[in-house]
Design an enzyme around this catalytic site. Structure first.
Site, mmCIF file in Angstrom:
data_model
loop_
_atom_site.group_PDB
_atom_site.id
_atom_site.type_symbol
_atom_site.label_atom_id
_atom_site.label_comp_id
_atom_site.label_asym_id
_atom_site.label_seq_id
_atom_site.Cartn_x
_atom_site.Cartn_y
_atom_site.Cartn_z
ATOM 1 N N CYS A 166 1.577 29.190 -15.408
ATOM 2 C CA CYS A 166 1.144 29.717 -16.693
ATOM 3 C C CYS A 166 0.613 28.583 -17.537
ATOM 4 O O CYS A 166 1.291 28.090 -18.450
ATOM 5 C CB CYS A 166 2.304 30.401 -17.400
ATOM 6 N N ARG B 19 -2.130 16.028 -9.632
ATOM 7 C CA ARG B 19 -3.202 15.050 -9.869
ATOM 8 C C ARG B 19 -4.449 15.625 -10.542
ATOM 9 O O ARG B 19 -5.019 14.966 -11.419
ATOM 10 C CB ARG B 19 -3.538 14.315 -8.571
ATOM 11 N N TYR C 51 -4.994 13.671 -13.872
ATOM 12 C CA TYR C 51 -6.048 12.639 -13.799
ATOM 13 C C TYR C 51 -7.448 13.201 -13.593
ATOM 14 O O TYR C 51 -8.357 12.454 -13.249
ATOM 15 C CB TYR C 51 -5.794 11.692 -12.627
ATOM 16 N N TYR D 11 1.358 11.053 -3.730
ATOM 17 C CA TYR D 11 1.582 11.516 -5.105
ATOM 18 C C TYR D 11 1.390 13.027 -5.236
ATOM 19 O O TYR D 11 1.008 13.513 -6.296
ATOM 20 C CB TYR D 11 0.677 10.749 -6.082
ATOM 21 N N ARG E 150 -0.739 4.870 -1.285
ATOM 22 C CA ARG E 150 -1.739 5.907 -1.059
ATOM 23 C C ARG E 150 -2.476 5.737 0.276
ATOM 24 O O ARG E 150 -2.696 6.700 0.997
ATOM 25 C CB ARG E 150 -2.766 5.840 -2.202
ATOM 26 N N PRO F 246 0.822 -1.213 0.000
ATOM 27 C CA PRO F 246 0.000 0.000 0.000
ATOM 28 C C PRO F 246 0.856 1.263 0.000
ATOM 29 O O PRO F 246 1.873 1.321 0.690
ATOM 30 C CB PRO F 246 -0.794 -0.107 1.308
#
Ligand code: LLP
Length: 440
Positions: free
Chosen positions: A361, A330, A334, A390, A293, A291
């Site tokens: 920018c 993220r 994603y 992450y 996350r 594991p």
């Protein structure tokens, strides 16, 4: 905003984490700032370990350090007795520098370099999770040269597609990772390992994806692995001692995310192993998981200071913070969703819908679209929870923005575990030098 772990609202109406007032943390350490709830990280480590302890299986819980790799987190998970999964010389170096016991380190990656393999061999790491034939050949050679034996898990792709974002689904057959079962590559790799002079095959590894809530994918992977190991026994007379089922356990980013407890996942996995292995008269393997996350994700909160606020009448109100895609890629990568709150005014009722913009920018540098917040003012501190995995790990210096500092908080105390990058850090490796002619 959901309050994870030790997060609470204090007497001042401020967000408090680990007994520390986040407004004070922002003042003291600056913003953006990653704040980690140390107690929650430790509880998450223990939850996986305790879940296994009740099952009777031998096990290892390896923290997937890619989620957040610094010396302090390596030290912390070492203290919790976990193993460690690294995927590069950089992660390996960080762990070794932190004093991580080498024999508890597992080395992953689909394109480990000869230098990386040699470094890991010399450090005496516990296990290589070999991904392909190129690696097996190289590892065998390098180990032989050093008079060593490399302990290997073979990464196989069980053909399970986890229900997750397509960028992070890795268990399917068409994947850059691992050895495919269907086409016979995985079996061929087992044979190769068994013949190799300097390799010791410990078992197999698979990882079906990330941010997974349901147990079905893990159970389906167990079935595939058991079937494969039955074939392996029939074809090669080899019995695996270890099965590593990877990571991927989901966390609660926003309302509607429904992660299960570690115990729920581990019970489903161990039950499936019992059934599938017993059915085939295969001995129960030692079970490893990885594991990432679910150990650090919910424990991390990013604090930002709000700067410009721009309202386009009848269109949208943009609230810009002093970070963005450089500290949390993220959302841009994603379309990941987050909640947020005003750390300095947690008790105030939401009064408007705004969108949180980063300072890069790049139009895609938006952290959160359409979130209800109390009327926002420049200077407010925005807290975005669930950024522990992450976030820092994928941070960049785009636009030459220095990467934020990281603090661990616990029992009212904060310790700075990663310093904020300075402007000088940004130019540290730059050179303005005369051209050097290339040798012909
Ligand atoms: N083991 C292996 C072999 C992996 O590839 C991964 C993640 C893990 C364990 C840990 O998975 P976790 O428990 O953290 O889900 N950057 C993406 C996630 C990429 C995951 C890569 N592999 C994100 O921000 O969602």
């Amino acid at each position: 905003m959901y309050l994870h772990g030790t997060s609470r609202i204090n007497e001042k109406g401020h967000l408090e984490i680990g007994g520390c007032d986040t407004v004070q943390l922002a003042r003291e350490f600056g913003t953006p700032l990653y704040v980690y709830d140390e107690q929650l990280i430790r509880e998450n480590c223990r939850a996986f370990v305790e879940a296994f302890q009740t099952t009777g299986f031998s096990f290892q819980v390896a923290y997937a350090s890619k989620a957040f790799c610094t010396m302090a987190i390596c030290r912390l998970v070492a203290e919790e007795g976990l193993s460690l999964d690294v995927v590069s010389a950089g992660e390996l170096y960080t762990a070794l520098k932190a004093g991580y016991p080498a024999e508890r380190i597992h080395f992953h990656g689909n394109n480990k370099s000869p230098e990386e393999l040699a470094m890991a061999l010399e450090a005496g790491i516990g296990c290589f999770v070999a991904d392909n034939f190129y690696e097996l050949e190289m590892l065998n050679l390098l180990a032989k040269e050093r008079g060593k034996t490399a302990v290997v898990l073979l990464r196989i792709t069980p053909g399970v597609e986890a229900h997750t974002h397509e960028y992070i689904a890795t268990g399917q057959q068409d994947s850059k990772f691992g050895l495919d079962i269907q086409s016979g590559q995985a079996l061929k790799a087992v044979r190769r390992c068994l013949q190799a002079e300097a390799l010791e095959l410990l078992g197999v590894h698979c990882h079906i994806g990330s941010q997974i809530f349901e147990t079905e994918g893990f159970v389906a992977a167990v079935v595939q692995v058991a079937q494969f190991l039955q074939t392996v026994r029939e074809e090669c007379g080899y019995t695996a001692r270890v099965v590593n089922l990877g990571g991927g356990y989901g966390i609660r980013y926003v309302e509607g995310d429904t992660p299960r407890t570690p115990a729920h996942y581990i019970n489903a996995i161990t039950q499936a192993v019992r059934t599938e292995f017993a059915q085939r008269q295969l001995p129960f393997p030692e079970l490893w998981i990885e594991p990432g996350r679910s150990i650090v994700g919910e424990a991390g909160t990013t604090l930002y200071r709000i700067g410009s606020v721009k309202e386009i009448p009848n269109v949208r109100k943009y609230v810009a913070v002093d970070g963005g895609m450089t500290d949390n890629l993220r959302p841009a990568l994603y379309q990941a969703r987050y909640e947020a709150g005003l750390a300095n005014r947690m008790n105030e009722q939401p009064g408007e819908i705004v969108s949180i913009a980063g300072k890069c920018c790049e139009s895609g540098d938006m952290l959160i679209w359409d979130i209800a917040l109390p009327p926002v003012q420049s200077g407010d501190i925005l807290a975005v929870p669930c950024t522990g995995a992450y976030g820092y790990a994928m941070a960049s210096n785009y636009n030459r923005i220095p990467r934020p500092a990281v603090v661990f908080v616990r029992d009212g105390q904060a310790r700075l575990v990663v310093e904020r990058e300075t402007l000088d850090d940004l130019v540290r490796l730059d050179r303005i030098a005369d051209p050097i002619p290339l040798q012909r």
